[in-house]
Design a protein around this motif. Structure first.
Motif, PDB file in Angstrom:
ATOM      1  N   GLN A   1      -1.599  -6.165   6.977  1.00 27.06           N
ATOM      2  CA  GLN A   1      -0.928  -7.428   6.680  1.00 27.06           C
ATOM      3  C   GLN A   1      -0.201  -7.385   5.334  1.00 27.06           C
ATOM      4  N   LYS A   2       0.459  -6.249   5.075  1.00 22.47           N
ATOM      5  CA  LYS A   2       1.268  -6.103   3.869  1.00 22.47           C
ATOM      6  C   LYS A   2       2.242  -4.956   4.064  1.00 22.47           C
ATOM      7  N   LYS A   3       3.205  -4.852   3.165  1.00 18.97           N
ATOM      8  CA  LYS A   3       4.182  -3.760   3.207  1.00 18.97           C
ATOM      9  C   LYS A   3       3.478  -2.439   2.933  1.00 18.97           C
ATOM     10  N   VAL A   4       4.008  -1.377   3.538  1.00 21.64           N
ATOM     11  CA  VAL A   4       3.430  -0.047   3.371  1.00 21.64           C
ATOM     12  C   VAL A   4       4.543   0.953   3.101  1.00 21.64           C
ATOM     13  N   HIS A   5       4.315   1.796   2.102  1.00 20.49           N
ATOM     14  CA  HIS A   5       5.177   2.964   1.892  1.00 20.49           C
ATOM     15  C   HIS A   5       4.360   4.147   2.385  1.00 20.49           C
ATOM     16  N   LEU A   6       4.831   4.783   3.449  1.00 21.90           N
ATOM     17  CA  LEU A   6       4.089   5.875   4.088  1.00 21.90           C
ATOM     18  C   LEU A   6       4.905   7.151   4.043  1.00 21.90           C
ATOM     19  N   SER A   7       4.293   8.226   3.606  1.00 25.81           N
ATOM     20  CA  SER A   7       4.927   9.536   3.731  1.00 25.81           C
ATOM     21  C   SER A   7       3.946  10.458   4.457  1.00 25.81           C
ATOM     22  N   LEU A   8       4.487  11.201   5.402  1.00 25.63           N
ATOM     23  CA  LEU A   8       3.672  12.122   6.196  1.00 25.63           C
ATOM     24  C   LEU A   8       4.208  13.537   6.031  1.00 25.63           C
ATOM     25  N   GLU A   9       3.306  14.489   5.986  1.00 24.99           N
ATOM     26  CA  GLU A   9       3.706  15.887   6.014  1.00 24.99           C
ATOM     27  C   GLU A   9       2.936  16.575   7.138  1.00 24.99           C
ATOM     28  N   ILE A  10       3.528  17.618   7.664  1.00 23.67           N
ATOM     29  CA  ILE A  10       2.896  18.382   8.742  1.00 23.67           C
ATOM     30  C   ILE A  10       2.466  19.723   8.170  1.00 23.67           C
ATOM     31  N   LYS A  11       1.210  20.075   8.384  1.00 23.94           N
ATOM     32  CA  LYS A  11       0.686  21.358   7.916  1.00 23.94           C
ATOM     33  C   LYS A  11       0.058  22.095   9.087  1.00 23.94           C
ATOM     34  N   VAL A  12       0.204  23.409   9.090  1.00 29.93           N
ATOM     35  CA  VAL A  12      -0.497  24.219  10.079  1.00 29.93           C
ATOM     36  C   VAL A  12      -1.859  24.568   9.487  1.00 29.93           C
ATOM     37  N   SER A  13      -2.899  24.150  10.171  1.00 34.97           N
ATOM     38  CA  SER A  13      -4.276  24.483   9.802  1.00 34.97           C
ATOM     39  C   SER A  13      -4.848  25.266  10.979  1.00 34.97           C
TER      40      SER A  13
ATOM     41  N   ALA B   1       0.864  -1.185   0.000  1.00 37.73           N
ATOM     42  CA  ALA B   1       0.000   0.000   0.000  1.00 37.73           C
ATOM     43  C   ALA B   1       0.898   1.232   0.000  1.00 37.73           C
ATOM     44  N   VAL B   2       0.530   2.227  -0.784  1.00 40.29           N
ATOM     45  CA  VAL B   2       1.259   3.496  -0.841  1.00 40.29           C
ATOM     46  C   VAL B   2       0.324   4.559  -0.270  1.00 40.29           C
ATOM     47  N   ILE B   3       0.774   5.182   0.825  1.00 35.80           N
ATOM     48  CA  ILE B   3      -0.095   6.101   1.572  1.00 35.80           C
ATOM     49  C   ILE B   3       0.619   7.421   1.803  1.00 35.80           C
ATOM     50  N   GLU B   4      -0.102   8.514   1.539  1.00 35.95           N
ATOM     51  CA  GLU B   4       0.388   9.852   1.866  1.00 35.95           C
ATOM     52  C   GLU B   4      -0.588  10.475   2.849  1.00 35.95           C
ATOM     53  N   GLY B   5      -0.065  10.884   3.989  1.00 32.50           N
ATOM     54  CA  GLY B   5      -0.911  11.462   5.018  1.00 32.50           C
ATOM     55  C   GLY B   5      -0.479  12.871   5.372  1.00 32.50           C
TER      56      GLY B   5
END
Length: 118
Positions: free
Chosen positions: A88-100, A47-51
């Motif tokens: 139950q699988k590999k994950v590519h995760l990228s996170l960014e921090i935003k001021v809201s 899974a490729v996830i951007e948060g």
């Protein structure tokens, strides 16, 4: 092509990241943050996830990132491990921090974060 991911998967993944924020940060930081999933592509073996972690203030953003990015790195690693256990699988995760700024009291921002049905 990646299959569509339902809202529940996105919700659970965002909650897993939020859970790691509670584990790693103290005082008001966890209560001043919200996590949204900007991109989620689910493949057979990965899974490729951007948060995005939404902070209320610039000072909270600095705390979330940490000295030389040390805290965001810890948050990303621990969140990725939690999500991998859940999916139950590999994950590519990228996170960014935003001021809201004032996201907790602004109806429009709350709607954008999914708190109200628009």
């Amino acid at each position: 092509r990646a299959p569509r991911v339902d809202r529940n998967e996105r919700f659970f993944v965002s909650e897993l990241v939020r859970g790691q924020i509670f584990e790693l940060y103290h005082q008001e930081i966890p209560y001043s943050c919200e996590v949204t999933i900007k991109k989620y592509k689910d493949f057979k073996d990965m899974a490729v996830i951007e948060g995005v972690v939404h902070a209320d203030k610039e000072s909270q953003k600095r705390i979330l990132i940490g000295k030389k990015g040390s805290m965001i790195k810890k948050l990303s690693m621990s969140s990725r491990q939690s999500i991998e256990e859940y999916l139950q699988k590999k994950v590519h995760l990228s996170l960014e921090i935003k001021v809201s700024k004032d996201w907790r009291t602004d109806d429009k921002k709350l709607r954008g974060l999914g708190y109200y049905n628009a």
